[in-house]
Motif scaffolding. Sequence first.
Motif, PDB file in Angstrom:
ATOM      1  N   TRP A  63       0.841  -1.199   0.000  1.00  0.00           N
ATOM      2  CA  TRP A  63       0.000   0.000   0.000  1.00  0.00           C
ATOM      3  C   TRP A  63       0.877   1.250   0.000  1.00  0.00           C
ATOM      4  N   ASP A  66       2.255   1.843  -3.432  1.00  0.00           N
ATOM      5  CA  ASP A  66       1.204   2.383  -4.291  1.00  0.00           C
ATOM      6  C   ASP A  66       0.987   3.866  -4.008  1.00  0.00           C
ATOM      7  N   GLN A  67       0.941   4.246  -2.743  1.00  0.00           N
ATOM      8  CA  GLN A  67       0.721   5.640  -2.376  1.00  0.00           C
ATOM      9  C   GLN A  67       1.889   6.530  -2.784  1.00  0.00           C
ATOM     10  N   CYS A  69       3.868   6.000  -5.417  1.00  0.00           N
ATOM     11  CA  CYS A  69       3.718   6.153  -6.870  1.00  0.00           C
ATOM     12  C   CYS A  69       2.615   7.152  -7.189  1.00  0.00           C
ATOM     13  N   ARG A  70       1.504   7.046  -6.478  1.00  0.00           N
ATOM     14  CA  ARG A  70       0.383   7.963  -6.688  1.00  0.00           C
ATOM     15  C   ARG A  70       0.802   9.399  -6.418  1.00  0.00           C
ATOM     16  N   LEU A  86       5.875   4.219 -13.303  1.00  0.00           N
ATOM     17  CA  LEU A  86       5.043   4.326 -12.097  1.00  0.00           C
ATOM     18  C   LEU A  86       3.629   3.826 -12.363  1.00  0.00           C
ATOM     19  N   GLU A  87       3.079   4.151 -13.506  1.00  0.00           N
ATOM     20  CA  GLU A  87       1.741   3.671 -13.858  1.00  0.00           C
ATOM     21  C   GLU A  87       1.727   2.152 -14.019  1.00  0.00           C
ATOM     22  N   ARG A  90       1.717   0.600 -10.530  1.00  0.00           N
ATOM     23  CA  ARG A  90       0.385   0.677  -9.930  1.00  0.00           C
ATOM     24  C   ARG A  90      -0.571  -0.328 -10.556  1.00  0.00           C
ATOM     25  N   GLU A  91      -0.464  -0.538 -11.865  1.00  0.00           N
ATOM     26  CA  GLU A  91      -1.302  -1.536 -12.535  1.00  0.00           C
ATOM     27  C   GLU A  91      -0.965  -2.944 -12.043  1.00  0.00           C
ATOM     28  N   LEU A  93       0.187  -3.788  -9.146  1.00  0.00           N
ATOM     29  CA  LEU A  93      -0.318  -3.944  -7.782  1.00  0.00           C
ATOM     30  C   LEU A  93      -1.815  -4.209  -7.771  1.00  0.00           C
ATOM     31  N   ARG A  94      -2.515  -3.722  -8.763  1.00  0.00           N
ATOM     32  CA  ARG A  94      -3.970  -3.894  -8.827  1.00  0.00           C
ATOM     33  C   ARG A  94      -4.392  -5.161  -9.561  1.00  0.00           C
ATOM     34  N   LEU A 100      -5.131  -4.452  -2.394  1.00  0.00           N
ATOM     35  CA  LEU A 100      -5.135  -3.085  -1.868  1.00  0.00           C
ATOM     36  C   LEU A 100      -6.467  -2.707  -1.246  1.00  0.00           C
TER      37      LEU A 100
END
Length: 102
Positions: A63, A66-67, A69-70, A86-87, A90-91, A93-94, A100
């Motif tokens: 998490w 992810d945060q 990167c966001r 970075l995108e 995040r992809e 991780l999802r 998450l």
Amino acid sequence: MTKPRLLFLLTEVSSHLTPELQSGVHYSRIKNMPHVTLRFRLPDEQVELNAAMQGGDAKAAIWNIDQYCRGVLKHGEPSPETRRHLEEIREMLRERPGLLDD
């Protein structure tokens, strides 16, 4: 915290409970809650046991990644290549459902 100190704190807290809670109504609800027991054959499954016990820490670390990167994507000025990486992170991780979620 030592056991006598913990017992003292629990006694102090229980003295401020409503009569319904002091009577055990609240505690009987807790006793009837569903529970899960995981069993591992040690030492053969020690690695699996460690993974199960550290799952919460791993989820928190993911998490945080992810945060991070966001935050860079939203507030930073990453280069186009960094933005793409970075995108992609995040992809990835999802891709795992529930990873998450709360």
